[in-house]
Design a protein around this motif. Structure first.
Motif, PDB file in Angstrom:
ATOM      1  N   HIS A  33       0.834  -1.190   0.000  1.00  0.00           N
ATOM      2  CA  HIS A  33       0.000   0.000   0.000  1.00  0.00           C
ATOM      3  C   HIS A  33       0.873   1.247   0.000  1.00  0.00           C
ATOM      4  O   HIS A  33       1.971   1.244   0.558  1.00  0.00           O
ATOM      5  CB  HIS A  33      -0.910   0.066   1.231  1.00  0.00           C
ATOM      6  N   ILE A  51      -3.826   3.525  -1.426  1.00  0.00           N
ATOM      7  CA  ILE A  51      -4.030   2.754  -2.638  1.00  0.00           C
ATOM      8  C   ILE A  51      -3.344   1.404  -2.503  1.00  0.00           C
ATOM      9  O   ILE A  51      -2.216   1.315  -2.011  1.00  0.00           O
ATOM     10  CB  ILE A  51      -3.521   3.509  -3.886  1.00  0.00           C
ATOM     11  N   ASN A  52      -4.043   0.369  -2.900  1.00  0.00           N
ATOM     12  CA  ASN A  52      -3.452  -0.951  -2.993  1.00  0.00           C
ATOM     13  C   ASN A  52      -2.574  -0.980  -4.231  1.00  0.00           C
ATOM     14  O   ASN A  52      -3.052  -0.744  -5.343  1.00  0.00           O
ATOM     15  CB  ASN A  52      -4.556  -2.008  -3.073  1.00  0.00           C
ATOM     16  N   ASP A  55      -3.641  -3.883  -7.137  1.00  0.00           N
ATOM     17  CA  ASP A  55      -4.859  -3.793  -7.930  1.00  0.00           C
ATOM     18  C   ASP A  55      -5.390  -2.373  -8.117  1.00  0.00           C
ATOM     19  O   ASP A  55      -6.361  -2.174  -8.846  1.00  0.00           O
ATOM     20  CB  ASP A  55      -5.954  -4.689  -7.356  1.00  0.00           C
ATOM     21  N   GLY A  56      -4.774  -1.397  -7.447  1.00  0.00           N
ATOM     22  CA  GLY A  56      -5.168  -0.017  -7.625  1.00  0.00           C
ATOM     23  C   GLY A  56      -6.405   0.412  -6.864  1.00  0.00           C
ATOM     24  O   GLY A  56      -6.870   1.547  -7.042  1.00  0.00           O
ATOM     25  N   SER A  57      -6.954  -0.450  -6.035  1.00  0.00           N
ATOM     26  CA  SER A  57      -8.123  -0.070  -5.257  1.00  0.00           C
ATOM     27  C   SER A  57      -7.745   1.013  -4.259  1.00  0.00           C
ATOM     28  O   SER A  57      -6.623   1.041  -3.741  1.00  0.00           O
ATOM     29  CB  SER A  57      -8.723  -1.284  -4.545  1.00  0.00           C
ATOM     30  N   THR A  58      -8.672   1.899  -3.989  1.00  0.00           N
ATOM     31  CA  THR A  58      -8.388   3.056  -3.147  1.00  0.00           C
ATOM     32  C   THR A  58      -9.372   3.177  -1.998  1.00  0.00           C
ATOM     33  O   THR A  58     -10.494   2.668  -2.051  1.00  0.00           O
ATOM     34  CB  THR A  58      -8.425   4.355  -3.961  1.00  0.00           C
ATOM     35  N   TYR A  59      -8.938   3.891  -0.969  1.00  0.00           N
ATOM     36  CA  TYR A  59      -9.743   4.171   0.206  1.00  0.00           C
ATOM     37  C   TYR A  59      -9.524   5.629   0.565  1.00  0.00           C
ATOM     38  O   TYR A  59      -8.414   6.139   0.455  1.00  0.00           O
ATOM     39  CB  TYR A  59      -9.344   3.280   1.377  1.00  0.00           C
ATOM     40  N   LYS A  65     -13.476  12.542   0.402  1.00  0.00           N
ATOM     41  CA  LYS A  65     -14.151  11.786  -0.652  1.00  0.00           C
ATOM     42  C   LYS A  65     -14.816  12.721  -1.649  1.00  0.00           C
ATOM     43  O   LYS A  65     -15.466  13.690  -1.276  1.00  0.00           O
ATOM     44  CB  LYS A  65     -15.199  10.850  -0.050  1.00  0.00           C
ATOM     45  N   THR A  69      -8.134  12.265  -5.165  1.00  0.00           N
ATOM     46  CA  THR A  69      -7.985  11.023  -5.900  1.00  0.00           C
ATOM     47  C   THR A  69      -6.544  10.543  -5.811  1.00  0.00           C
ATOM     48  O   THR A  69      -5.615  11.309  -6.062  1.00  0.00           O
ATOM     49  CB  THR A  69      -8.363  11.192  -7.381  1.00  0.00           C
ATOM     50  N   SER A  71      -3.670   7.914  -7.204  1.00  0.00           N
ATOM     51  CA  SER A  71      -3.322   7.086  -8.346  1.00  0.00           C
ATOM     52  C   SER A  71      -1.868   6.651  -8.228  1.00  0.00           C
ATOM     53  O   SER A  71      -1.146   7.090  -7.331  1.00  0.00           O
ATOM     54  CB  SER A  71      -3.560   7.839  -9.663  1.00  0.00           C
ATOM     55  N   LYS A 107      -4.967  -3.156   5.425  1.00  0.00           N
ATOM     56  CA  LYS A 107      -5.688  -2.519   4.334  1.00  0.00           C
ATOM     57  C   LYS A 107      -5.133  -1.147   3.995  1.00  0.00           C
ATOM     58  O   LYS A 107      -5.678  -0.466   3.127  1.00  0.00           O
ATOM     59  CB  LYS A 107      -7.172  -2.416   4.675  1.00  0.00           C
TER      60      LYS A 107
END
Length: 127
Positions: A33, A51-52, A55-59, A65, A69, A71, A107
């Motif tokens: 992360h 960001i993971n 896989d690029g998943s974000t929190y 929010k 963003t 990236s 996470k």
């Protein structure tokens, strides 16, 4: 060791945008992360987002929010924090962090999960 170099901070007026960069370098490492945190004067460190790396998943924290963003550019080992519609309450020192140690249940949401930190970059938003 892994070194994280941050850039992109500055002074902007409310409603404007900034993009922070966090470039990682050093020995061979695996990133699980990349996280962003911030700390305002007199306040504790606050989670902004993560960001993971795989896989690029974000929190994101609820406070950012829809405006911020995260990236990544895997080839450059760089993470970005795009900050739009900045508000005075976003004023803080922003830190990026890298999670390079795999842990059960991690996470990327807690500072304790990260083992390398950037030097911090000041973001100041004027009204």
């Amino acid at each position: 060791q892994v070194q994280l170099i941050e850039s992109g901070g500055g002074l902007v007026q409310a409603g404007n945008s900034l993009r922070l960069s966090c470039a990682a370098s050093g020995r061979t490492f695996t990133v699980y992360h990349m996280g962003w945190f911030r700390q305002a004067p007199g306040k504790p460190r606050e989670f902004v987002g993560a960001i993971n790396w795989s896989d690029g998943s974000t929190y994101y924290a609820n406070s950012v929010k829809g405006r911020f963003t995260i990236s990544r550019d895997n080839a450059k080992n760089t993470a970005y924090l795009q900050m739009n519609n900045l508000k005075p309450e976003d004023t803080a020192v922003y830190y990026c962090a890298a999670d390079t140690v795999k842990g059960l249940g991690y996470k990327g949401l807690r500072g304790e999960e990260y083992d390398y930190w950037g030097q911090g970059t000041q973001v100041t938003v004027s009204a």
